[in-house]
Scaffold this active site. Structure first.
Site, PDB file in Angstrom:
ATOM      1  CG  HIS A   1      33.714  34.863  52.037  1.00  0.00           C
ATOM      2  ND1 HIS A   1      33.911  35.628  50.909  1.00  0.00           N
ATOM      3  CD2 HIS A   1      33.369  35.734  53.036  1.00  0.00           C
ATOM      4  CE1 HIS A   1      33.694  36.912  51.198  1.00  0.00           C
ATOM      5  NE2 HIS A   1      33.363  37.001  52.473  1.00  0.00           N
TER       6      HIS A   1
ATOM      7  CB  CYS B   1      35.974  32.456  46.088  1.00  0.00           C
ATOM      8  SG  CYS B   1      35.556  34.165  45.638  1.00  0.00           S
TER       9      CYS B   1
END
Length: 282
Positions: free
Chosen positions: A128, A170
């Site tokens: 992430h 992301c």
């Protein structure tokens, strides 16, 4: 009235930024432009005994305090990376579910290694993230902390050699809805180089945007990267390959039960400080 004290009387190079020297009331250091003797060859040398190390960080499970979800499909990405980069000649060192501290320690150790017989270095981060940040299993850390370990002044045996970072994460929460188009289908001669030179950062998505991952097949970016590397590594220069990766990723569209997440697009972002063409050895 003109400030005659700052008229340049000869060709000089200055910074296009407010200087810390100016804020202290000091003069900005001036340097004359000189032609650095870098290397006559336009391509990175690939004739050393080893291609180099590829560090793979594959984070799937996160501490509840991070608020980050389980990253289903990331193992498919990791398997593709191991297979692809081994074919390219790298010694792949895979790691699963590392904390922020562990990521730093592993890359610190690699940076301290002797790379004098290696053509370069690669690092793949699957996790992430946010813009400028990558998550360990317990906390985020700045990407700059990791990449700076390999600067030319800190990792001397990789100075002047290509350092490639591929980042699947992301970089924000923006969504790309897409738009319809009508388009058809010798190193010893080197006197001095910038410490930030010879890095390439291949991000899975543009700054500020989500990066998409299929729960079983893995991420769009890693799938496309591995396909294109296998197809073109012996034929094209790296930036040409990555342009094809961009085009491949652009063909995907998200599928979701949530209307606001359905039919979304993605485009990778390549940031290059490479100073030569990169061709994989044949």
């Amino acid at each position: 009235m003109a400030d005659t004290n700052h008229i340049l009387t000869q060709s000089q190079t200055l910074t296009d930024a407010r200087s810390i020297f100016a804020s202290e009331g000091k003069s900005i250091p001036v340097s004359k432009s000189v032609d650095s003797v870098i290397h006559a060859d336009e391509s990175y040398r690939m004739d050393l005994p080893e291609m180099g190390i590829c560090v793979l960080v594959n984070n799937k499970n996160f501490h509840p305090s991070t608020g980050m979800a389980f990253r289903s499909g990331t193992d498919a990405d990791a398997a593709r990376i191991v297979d692809t980069f081994r074919i390219l000649g790298y010694v792949v060192k895979p790691y699963n579910d590392l904390t922020a501290k562990q990521i730093i320690e592993i890359l610190q150790n690699v940076a301290k290694d002797d790379h004098s017989k290696r053509n370069g270095f690669a690092c793949v981060l699957l996790s992430h993230g946010e813009d400028g940040l990558i998550y360990g299993t317990d906390a985020p850390l700045e990407l700059k902390i990791l990449t700076s370990l390999f600067r030319g002044d800190r990792c001397r045996t990789l100075a002047g050699k290509p350092k490639l970072f591929f980042i699947q994460a992301c970089r924000g929460t923006e969504l790309d809805s897409g738009i319809e188009t009508d388009s058809g289908p010798d190193e010893s001669m080197c006197q001095k180089i910038p410490v930030e030179a010879d890095f390439l950062y291949a991000y899975s998505t543009a700054p500020g945007y989500y990066s998409w991952r299929n729960s079983s097949d893995g991420s769009w970016f890693i799938q496309s990267l591995c396909v294109m590397l296998k197809q073109y590594a012996k034929k094209l220069e790296l930036m040409q390959i990555l342009t094809r990766v961009n085009r491949k990723v652009a063909e995907f569209s998200s599928y979701s039960n949530r209307p606001d997440f359905h039919g979304k697009k993605q485009i990778p972002c390549i940031v290059s400080m490479l100073t030569k063409d990169f061709y994989f050895p044949h």
